[in-house]
Design an enzyme around this catalytic site. Structure first.
Site, short mmCIF file in Angstrom:
data_model
loop_
_atom_site.label_atom_id
_atom_site.label_comp_id
_atom_site.label_asym_id
_atom_site.label_seq_id
_atom_site.Cartn_x
_atom_site.Cartn_y
_atom_site.Cartn_z
N GLY A 169 0.83 -1.20 0.00
CA GLY A 169 0.00 0.00 0.00
C GLY A 169 0.86 1.24 0.00
O GLY A 169 1.80 1.38 -0.80
N GLY A 170 0.56 2.14 0.92
CA GLY A 170 1.26 3.42 0.97
C GLY A 170 2.75 3.30 1.19
O GLY A 170 3.51 4.21 0.85
N GLY A 404 23.77 2.61 -33.66
CA GLY A 404 23.33 3.60 -32.68
C GLY A 404 23.86 3.30 -31.29
O GLY A 404 24.09 4.21 -30.48
N ALA A 405 24.08 2.01 -31.02
CA ALA A 405 24.58 1.64 -29.70
C ALA A 405 25.98 2.19 -29.49
O ALA A 405 26.39 2.49 -28.37
CB ALA A 405 24.54 0.13 -29.54
C1 HXC Z 1 -3.07 -1.22 11.89
C2 HXC Z 1 -2.00 -3.22 11.58
C3 HXC Z 1 -1.92 -2.98 10.21
C4 HXC Z 1 -2.44 -1.76 9.71
C5 HXC Z 1 -1.00 -4.86 10.60
N1 HXC Z 1 -1.43 -4.41 11.77
N2 HXC Z 1 -1.28 -4.01 9.62
N3 HXC Z 1 -2.57 -2.35 12.42
N4 HXC Z 1 -3.01 -0.92 10.59
N5 HXC Z 1 -2.37 -1.45 8.43
C6 HXC Z 1 -1.30 -5.05 13.08
C7 HXC Z 1 -2.18 -6.27 13.24
O1 HXC Z 1 -3.42 -5.88 13.71
C8 HXC Z 1 -1.40 -7.06 14.28
O2 HXC Z 1 -1.62 -6.49 15.54
C9 HXC Z 1 0.05 -6.78 13.92
O3 HXC Z 1 0.03 -5.56 13.18
C10 HXC Z 1 0.65 -7.85 13.06
O4 HXC Z 1 -0.22 -8.12 11.98
P1 HXC Z 1 -0.59 -9.60 11.54
O5 HXC Z 1 -1.68 -9.49 10.58
O6 HXC Z 1 -0.81 -10.45 12.76
O7 HXC Z 1 0.77 -10.06 10.87
P2 HXC Z 1 0.97 -10.95 9.57
O8 HXC Z 1 0.12 -12.16 9.61
O9 HXC Z 1 2.44 -11.12 9.44
O10 HXC Z 1 0.47 -10.04 8.36
C11 HXC Z 1 1.14 -8.84 8.03
C12 HXC Z 1 0.31 -8.07 7.03
C13 HXC Z 1 -1.15 -7.93 7.49
C14 HXC Z 1 0.34 -8.84 5.66
C15 HXC Z 1 0.99 -6.73 6.80
O11 HXC Z 1 -1.12 -7.44 8.81
C16 HXC Z 1 -1.97 -7.02 6.64
O12 HXC Z 1 -2.41 -7.43 5.56
N6 HXC Z 1 -2.17 -5.81 7.15
C17 HXC Z 1 -3.03 -4.85 6.48
C18 HXC Z 1 -2.39 -4.33 5.24
C19 HXC Z 1 -3.20 -3.23 4.64
O13 HXC Z 1 -4.24 -3.48 4.03
N7 HXC Z 1 -2.78 -1.98 4.91
C20 HXC Z 1 -3.43 -0.81 4.42
C21 HXC Z 1 -2.94 -0.57 3.03
S1 HXC Z 1 -3.74 0.79 2.34
P3 HXC Z 1 -1.48 -7.31 16.90
O14 HXC Z 1 -1.99 -6.39 17.93
O15 HXC Z 1 -2.29 -8.55 16.73
O16 HXC Z 1 -0.02 -7.59 17.04
C22 HXC Z 1 -2.60 1.94 2.32
C23 HXC Z 1 -3.09 3.15 1.61
C24 HXC Z 1 -2.06 4.25 1.66
O17 HXC Z 1 -1.54 1.79 2.77
C25 HXC Z 1 -1.92 4.83 0.29
C26 HXC Z 1 -1.07 6.04 0.32
C27 HXC Z 1 -0.62 6.38 -1.08
#
Ligand code: HXC
Length: 510
Positions: A169-170, A404-405
């Protein structure tokens, strides 16, 4: 007084714990170091000074007011690498998955601002789940603030990103605007949208590794400039890379003591070129024999291997090497090789790093795949990059320099400062067979005549001397003396002064 000192120590200790023991253990179980452990490897011992250790997020939605961690998922500050300063930020996956909140983004912006103001490089270590979902739009704003700073710092200070876990994502676009991205194999991945969204939108089933693992980005997509086996290797290699880089676009090149004689003769180079022009040889042998102590840090080693790019030193000072690789696709220039080398040449030019180019190129790769893929535009990137570069440019043509190269590969006409050719060089508009088949089309069904014409063409044009007679090469040199001649040329060029006409910025074909 003692109470306050105690409170400081206990607050510091709490911050150092990140997301706690359980999450740290989970991080280790995945083969990853924590953010702080990574900084211990990356920076000189005891040099790290942390900022904003006590910063916490300000979100109160979704019960977040009951869940706060000092530092808020990113460790920031500065330290030194082999005594030279660097700003850093390291995402802490143990705190909210390293996700970016408004406060977390402000911490990164602060070190970005300091790095730019103090003309000091910045390295980011990524291991994060993107925008902090509980914060919504505040996180989006934070990302854009970081992107803006990446762009303003581009070409002023070196910016390096190391992807050491999820980066989605971001999180992907800040690294994408830095100078180099490196990844750790098997534990890191980068994508704009993850496998679940891909499945929903395109119905493709793909794993995170297949979608954006180090193997994909360091070979196919070229998003990453290299991949390493584990955290420690990646960080140690970043220390090595850092040693080559100046602190900014106005600071001197780093110079280390050189124990390798500038006039070292390499007799083996006299037999590097095979007797037959169609037999390949490894151009990296030439780079390793010319560079100080055979030390070479390759950039994009696994992508577009028909061109080799990377940093070495001559006389203790950093040099960027660019070389066609006859071992892969005969060293031809295609779209990927052109883009790869163009970006490298532009990095060197931004940071005043002289460029040494070794040329053995049969031309541009023909075919619909290349033309449909925009070879004209991508080839133009390399041409543009060499032509606009004002750094010292030293070129050695080892064998083919066709069409050209020839022009593109740092030729004299693109303000090459010192252009040498080996006696084995063939500088011509094209190879003998192609030329004869066009000029003597009427004789095509007479193999004897064609052989005769080919021999005559080879004798007349496939040598360095036609170009040398016109001054297109400054000298024809013995291969064994290449290090001495290049080293002397670079020494001479230390005082080079050249600038391009004033402009807001150029319009490189993107
Ligand atoms: C808040 C988050 C988080 C997020 C993970 N966590 N991503 N908290 N915001 N984006 C937290 C989880 O709740 C968890 O908390 C801990 O981090 C670890 O995550 P897990 O899921 O248990 O780990 P894992 O299985 O290794 O998976 C990692 C992951 C997954 C693949 C990154 O967490 C995930 O898919 N996260 C969401 C990704 C996402 O969609 N992000 C937003 C993208 S949009 P605890 O308390 O249990 O430890 C974006 C837009 C911006 O970024 C654009 C700007 C240009």
């Amino acid at each position: 007084m003692r109470d306050v000192l105690g409170e400081l120590e206990s607050r510091r200790e709490a911050a150092r714990q990140g997301g706690g023991r359980k999450r740290t253990q989970a991080q280790h179980a995945r083969g990853k170091l924590t953010a702080r452990e990574r900084l211990d490897v990356l920076l000189d011992g005891g040099s790290f000074e942390e900022f904003d250790m006590f910063v916490e997020h300000r979100c109160t939605d979704f019960g977040m007011d009951r869940s706060r961690y000092s530092g808020d998922g990113v460790v920031t500050g500065w330290g030194t690498i082999n005594g030279r300063p660097v700003y850093i930020f390291a995402k802490d996956f143990t705190v909210f998955g390293g996700s970016l909140s408004e406060a977390h983004a402000e911490k990164i912006q602060k070190v970005q601002d300091m790095a730019l103001r103090n003309r000091t490089p910045i390295i980011g270590l990524f291991d994060a789940g993107g925008a902090r979902i509980q914060e919504g739009v505040a996180a989006l704003g934070g990302y854009a603030e970081i992107f803006q700073r990446n762009v303003l710092a581009s070409g002023v200070i070196p910016q390096i990103s190391v992807i050491m876990g999820p980066c989605a994502g971001g999180d992907v676009y800040s690294p994408a605007m830095t100078d180099f991205i490196f990844m750790v194999r098997d534990t890191s991945y980068m994508f704009v949208t993850g496998p679940d969204v891909v499945k929903t939108v395109t119905n493709e089933t793909v794993t995170a590794e297949e979608l954006g693992g180090a193997s994909v980005h360091s070979t196919k997509s070229s998003v990453a400039d290299g991949a390493f086996d584990n955290d420690v290797e990646a960080l140690m290699e970043m220390r090595r890379l850092f040693n080559y880089l100046p602190l900014s676009n106005t600071s001197d090149l780093p110079e280390i003591e050189c124990h390798d004689a500038g006039d070292r003769v390499e007799d083996a180079l006299d037999t590097l070129i095979p007797d037959s022009a169609n037999v390949p040889y490894d151009i990296k042998e030439l780079i390793l024999k010319v560079a100080d102590e055979g030390d070479f840090f390759e950039i994009q080693a696994a992508h577009a291997q028909n061109i080799v790019t990377g940093f070495g030193r001559m006389g203790g000072r950093t040099v960027g090497f660019v070389a066609n690789q006859p071992m892969v696709l005969a060293g031809v220039l295609d779209a990927n090789a052109s883009r790869k080398a163009a970006r490298f040449v532009r990095f060197c030019d931004c940071f005043n790093i002289p460029i040494v180019t070794f040329v053995d190129v049969p031309g541009f790769l023909p075919g619909t795949a290349q033309e449909y893929g925009g070879l004209i535009k991508h080839g133009a990137k390399l041409l543009f990059a060499y032509a606009e570069a004002t750094v010292p440019k030293v070129t050695v043509i080892t064998r083919k320099a066709f069409g050209g190269a020839y022009d593109v590969m740092a030729s004299k006409h693109l303000r090459g400062d010192i252009n040498y050719a080996w006696p084995s060089a063939q500088i011509a508009v094209m190879g003998a067979r192609g030329a004869v088949e066009i000029i003597y089309r009427k004789d095509l069904d007479d193999p004897e005549k064609i052989a005769e014409h080919t021999k005559a063409y080879e004798a007349q044009f496939l040598s360095p001397f036609v170009a040398a007679e016109r001054g297109y090469v400054d000298d024809v040199i013995m291969p064994h003396s290449t290090r001495r001649r290049v080293a002397r040329a670079l020494r001479l060029l230390r005082t080079k002064e050249l600038s391009n006409p004033w402009k807001k910025h150029d319009n490189i074909p993107l």
